[in-house]
Enzyme design. Structure first.
Site, PDB file in Angstrom:
ATOM      1  N   LEU A 187      45.285  34.586  45.057  1.00 45.42           N
ATOM      2  CA  LEU A 187      44.029  33.913  44.752  1.00 45.42           C
ATOM      3  C   LEU A 187      44.154  32.879  43.640  1.00 45.42           C
ATOM      4  O   LEU A 187      43.869  31.691  43.831  1.00 45.42           O
ATOM      5  CB  LEU A 187      42.993  34.980  44.370  1.00 45.42           C
ATOM      6  CG  LEU A 187      41.625  34.533  43.904  1.00 45.42           C
ATOM      7  CD1 LEU A 187      40.890  33.819  45.029  1.00 45.42           C
ATOM      8  CD2 LEU A 187      40.815  35.722  43.422  1.00 45.42           C
ATOM      9  N   GLY A 242      46.915  31.781  41.875  1.00 41.87           N
ATOM     10  CA  GLY A 242      48.022  30.848  42.005  1.00 41.87           C
ATOM     11  C   GLY A 242      47.726  29.716  42.962  1.00 41.87           C
ATOM     12  O   GLY A 242      48.030  28.544  42.674  1.00 41.87           O
ATOM     13  N   SER A 279      44.585  40.309  32.184  1.00 36.66           N
ATOM     14  CA  SER A 279      43.495  40.872  32.980  1.00 36.66           C
ATOM     15  C   SER A 279      42.493  41.535  32.054  1.00 36.66           C
ATOM     16  O   SER A 279      42.860  42.141  31.045  1.00 36.66           O
ATOM     17  CB  SER A 279      44.046  41.901  33.973  1.00 36.66           C
ATOM     18  OG  SER A 279      42.990  42.646  34.555  1.00 36.66           O
ATOM     19  N   SER A 280      41.218  41.446  32.416  1.00 37.49           N
ATOM     20  CA  SER A 280      40.194  42.114  31.614  1.00 37.49           C
ATOM     21  C   SER A 280      40.327  43.631  31.691  1.00 37.49           C
ATOM     22  O   SER A 280      39.750  44.349  30.877  1.00 37.49           O
ATOM     23  CB  SER A 280      38.803  41.681  32.075  1.00 37.49           C
ATOM     24  OG  SER A 280      38.582  41.999  33.439  1.00 37.49           O
ATOM     25  N   CYS A 281      41.115  44.134  32.659  1.00 40.88           N
ATOM     26  CA  CYS A 281      41.394  45.568  32.739  1.00 40.88           C
ATOM     27  C   CYS A 281      42.151  46.066  31.507  1.00 40.88           C
ATOM     28  O   CYS A 281      42.189  47.269  31.253  1.00 40.88           O
ATOM     29  CB  CYS A 281      42.228  45.886  33.976  1.00 40.88           C
ATOM     30  SG  CYS A 281      41.412  45.557  35.540  1.00 40.88           S
ATOM     31  N   TYR A 332      47.918  49.765  36.332  1.00 44.64           N
ATOM     32  CA  TYR A 332      47.954  48.299  36.428  1.00 44.64           C
ATOM     33  C   TYR A 332      47.686  47.665  35.066  1.00 44.64           C
ATOM     34  O   TYR A 332      48.390  46.737  34.645  1.00 44.64           O
ATOM     35  CB  TYR A 332      46.916  47.833  37.440  1.00 44.64           C
ATOM     36  CG  TYR A 332      46.701  46.340  37.477  1.00 44.64           C
ATOM     37  CD1 TYR A 332      47.624  45.500  38.098  1.00 44.64           C
ATOM     38  CD2 TYR A 332      45.575  45.767  36.887  1.00 44.64           C
ATOM     39  CE1 TYR A 332      47.427  44.129  38.130  1.00 44.64           C
ATOM     40  CE2 TYR A 332      45.368  44.396  36.919  1.00 44.64           C
ATOM     41  CZ  TYR A 332      46.289  43.575  37.536  1.00 44.64           C
ATOM     42  OH  TYR A 332      46.094  42.224  37.559  1.00 44.64           O
ATOM     43  N   LYS A 350      49.942  45.053  32.648  1.00 49.58           N
ATOM     44  CA  LYS A 350      49.459  43.760  32.165  1.00 49.58           C
ATOM     45  C   LYS A 350      49.501  43.694  30.632  1.00 49.58           C
ATOM     46  O   LYS A 350      49.807  42.644  30.059  1.00 49.58           O
ATOM     47  CB  LYS A 350      48.045  43.500  32.673  1.00 49.58           C
ATOM     48  CG  LYS A 350      47.924  43.394  34.188  1.00 49.58           C
ATOM     49  CD  LYS A 350      48.816  42.319  34.781  1.00 49.58           C
ATOM     50  CE  LYS A 350      48.314  40.926  34.488  1.00 49.58           C
ATOM     51  NZ  LYS A 350      49.141  39.880  35.136  1.00 49.58           N
ATOM     52  N   PRO A 379      41.275  36.453  32.046  1.00 50.53           N
ATOM     53  CA  PRO A 379      40.085  36.049  32.802  1.00 50.53           C
ATOM     54  C   PRO A 379      39.142  37.214  33.061  1.00 50.53           C
ATOM     55  O   PRO A 379      39.549  38.379  33.082  1.00 50.53           O
ATOM     56  CB  PRO A 379      40.671  35.530  34.110  1.00 50.53           C
ATOM     57  CG  PRO A 379      41.913  36.362  34.298  1.00 50.53           C
ATOM     58  CD  PRO A 379      42.453  36.615  32.913  1.00 50.53           C
ATOM     59  N   ASN A 392      36.413  38.937  35.921  1.00 49.97           N
ATOM     60  CA  ASN A 392      36.666  39.296  37.311  1.00 49.97           C
ATOM     61  C   ASN A 392      36.648  38.037  38.180  1.00 49.97           C
ATOM     62  O   ASN A 392      35.621  37.352  38.269  1.00 49.97           O
ATOM     63  CB  ASN A 392      35.614  40.288  37.806  1.00 49.97           C
ATOM     64  CG  ASN A 392      35.777  41.657  37.187  1.00 49.97           C
ATOM     65  OD1 ASN A 392      35.915  41.774  35.973  1.00 49.97           O
ATOM     66  ND2 ASN A 392      35.764  42.690  37.994  1.00 49.97           N
ATOM     67  N   HIS A 439      39.065  43.457  45.896  1.00 48.84           N
ATOM     68  CA  HIS A 439      38.116  43.487  44.795  1.00 48.84           C
ATOM     69  C   HIS A 439      36.689  43.499  45.345  1.00 48.84           C
ATOM     70  O   HIS A 439      36.443  43.211  46.501  1.00 48.84           O
ATOM     71  CB  HIS A 439      38.335  42.287  43.877  1.00 48.84           C
ATOM     72  CG  HIS A 439      39.651  42.325  43.171  1.00 48.84           C
ATOM     73  ND1 HIS A 439      40.730  41.562  43.564  1.00 48.84           N
ATOM     74  CD2 HIS A 439      40.070  43.041  42.100  1.00 48.84           C
ATOM     75  CE1 HIS A 439      41.758  41.798  42.762  1.00 48.84           C
ATOM     76  NE2 HIS A 439      41.390  42.696  41.872  1.00 48.84           N
ATOM     77  N   TRP A 479      30.323  51.345  47.159  1.00 45.27           N
ATOM     78  CA  TRP A 479      30.916  52.300  46.219  1.00 45.27           C
ATOM     79  C   TRP A 479      30.150  52.320  44.898  1.00 45.27           C
ATOM     80  O   TRP A 479      29.799  51.274  44.350  1.00 45.27           O
ATOM     81  CB  TRP A 479      32.366  51.915  45.941  1.00 45.27           C
ATOM     82  CG  TRP A 479      33.337  52.495  46.925  1.00 45.27           C
ATOM     83  CD1 TRP A 479      33.128  52.710  48.247  1.00 45.27           C
ATOM     84  CD2 TRP A 479      34.675  52.923  46.654  1.00 45.27           C
ATOM     85  NE1 TRP A 479      34.254  53.231  48.827  1.00 45.27           N
ATOM     86  CE2 TRP A 479      35.222  53.383  47.875  1.00 45.27           C
ATOM     87  CE3 TRP A 479      35.460  52.951  45.512  1.00 45.27           C
ATOM     88  CZ2 TRP A 479      36.518  53.878  47.977  1.00 45.27           C
ATOM     89  CZ3 TRP A 479      36.761  53.440  45.604  1.00 45.27           C
ATOM     90  CH2 TRP A 479      37.279  53.899  46.824  1.00 45.27           C
ATOM     91  N   ARG A 486      29.417  43.525  35.504  1.00 47.07           N
ATOM     92  CA  ARG A 486      30.671  42.791  35.484  1.00 47.07           C
ATOM     93  C   ARG A 486      30.410  41.311  35.252  1.00 47.07           C
ATOM     94  O   ARG A 486      29.405  40.766  35.704  1.00 47.07           O
ATOM     95  CB  ARG A 486      31.426  42.946  36.822  1.00 47.07           C
ATOM     96  CG  ARG A 486      31.871  44.365  37.148  1.00 47.07           C
ATOM     97  CD  ARG A 486      33.028  44.782  36.289  1.00 47.07           C
ATOM     98  NE  ARG A 486      33.488  46.122  36.627  1.00 47.07           N
ATOM     99  CZ  ARG A 486      33.060  47.237  36.039  1.00 47.07           C
ATOM    100  NH1 ARG A 486      32.139  47.154  35.081  1.00 47.07           N
ATOM    101  NH2 ARG A 486      33.525  48.404  36.383  1.00 47.07           N
ATOM    102  N   ASP A 507      32.708  54.411  39.539  1.00 45.75           N
ATOM    103  CA  ASP A 507      32.069  53.186  39.073  1.00 45.75           C
ATOM    104  C   ASP A 507      33.037  52.266  38.338  1.00 45.75           C
ATOM    105  O   ASP A 507      32.819  51.061  38.253  1.00 45.75           O
ATOM    106  CB  ASP A 507      30.918  53.527  38.105  1.00 45.75           C
ATOM    107  CG  ASP A 507      29.591  53.703  38.824  1.00 45.75           C
ATOM    108  OD1 ASP A 507      29.451  53.200  39.948  1.00 45.75           O
ATOM    109  OD2 ASP A 507      28.697  54.352  38.247  1.00 45.75           O
TER     110      ASP A 507
END
Length: 314
Positions: free
Chosen positions: A15, A17, A107-109, A136, A140, A163, A165, A179, A202, A209, A269
């Site tokens: 996505l 790249g 990643s915001s994760c 993951y 990162k 970034p 999401n 996602h 889900w 977000r 969630d």
């Protein structure tokens, strides 16, 4: 970056790249390496040979495999290992071939589950990660720290962008592992075609977000490559957030689905809120251009034109 600079986008043609490639070409950058024969990012020897042969000056280290909550639950080892290998090989190859600058896409994760909102870079590594994507996120975080370490020890001009999401054209539209926006878009499109009376979503719908359109991410990445140099990561956000329920309702409108949305609180969630403090980026003069609704419309249009038949038969 000069318009004739040698640029390498280290990704799996995913996505972000692909969006960076499109934006670079639109901006007149023509010397984008690897389009006719890209090396494996997890093969250290093959990647080093590629760097030695092509001598990239600027590298966008976008990263390895990713996915939604479903993918992170089913494939934590795959996602973690792939990203660790990609990060190690790309950053080291960039150093050995004396690149002028490398942008690492975090990643915001990476932020702790319970950190203060909006999330500031000072909160990184100050608390427990969200369990649904811990493997993951750990990979990162390692990439961020490795980038900083090469800057500290070897003087490589590395920067890190984190970034919100990301969504948009080119996303993975598999229902189970993608996602949230892509997954909901496919579900509602299929339900519309087959006249299903409801779509299962889900989670409770309550988590919030911050989403950012992939074209804005690409634009910001190029902007940072030209205007930012610091070991401190910088957030890359749109400036607004929405609940999963609100997102689902928006997608329902964009797709034109008239059925019921049924939220399943038995499903995870994830983090209750993920919103980025992007004040530093905005202060540099960058602004997002694509609001959420328009981004969803662009994404759905791309999906219809490129892959809805494939997704229906896969």
């Amino acid at each position: 970056m000069d318009r004739d600079a040698r640029i390498f986008i280290a990704d799996n043609h995913g996505l972000i790249g692909e969006a960076i490639r499109r934006r670079l070409r639109d901006d007149g950058y023509e010397n984008i390496l690897g389009d006719s024969g890209k090396p494996s990012l997890i093969d250290a020897r093959e990647l080093q040979e590629f760097f030695s042969r092509t001598l990239p000056e600027y590298v966008f280290a976008v990263g390895g495999k990713s996915g939604g909550i479903g993918a992170n639950q089913k494939l934590p080892a795959d996602l973690m290992l792939d990203n660790l290998l990609v990060d190690c090989h790309v950053i080291d190859s960039a150093y050995r071939c004396a690149v002028k600058k490398l942008l690492y896409m975090g990643s915001s994760c990476c932020y702790p589950r319970a950190c203060l909102q909006p999330m500031q870079v000072s909160s990184l590594m100050t608390g427990v990660l969200e369990s649904t994507n811990e493997a993951y996120a750990t990979a990162k975080l390692a990439g961020i720290k490795l980038s900083q370490a090469y800057r500290q020890q070897h003087g490589v001009d590395t920067i890190t962008a984190i970034p919100a999401n990301v969504f948009g054209p080119g996303d993975d539209f598999g229902v189970e592992d993608s996602h949230v926006i892509a997954a909901l878009m496919v579900k509602m499109h299929q339900a519309k075609l087959f006249q299903n009376d409801h779509v299962d979503v889900w989670g409770s719908g309550a988590p919030r977000r911050e989403f950012i359109y992939v074209g804005d991410v690409a634009d910001a990445a190029i902007f940072l490559m030209n205007h930012y140099s610091s070991p401190v990561p910088i957030n890359l956000g749109s400036g607004s957030d929405a609940s999963i329920r609100e997102i689902a309702e928006l997608i329902k409108e964009v797709v034109g689905y008239s059925g019921e949305l049924r939220f399943d609180p038995k499903k995870p969630d994830g983090m209750p809120l993920k919103s980025l403090d992007s004040a530093e980026l905005l202060a540099l003069g960058w602004q997002p251009q694509v609001p959420l609704r328009l981004g969803l419309e662009k994404t759905y249009r791309w999906y219809l034109e490129n892959c809805h038949r494939k997704c229906l038969t896969s």
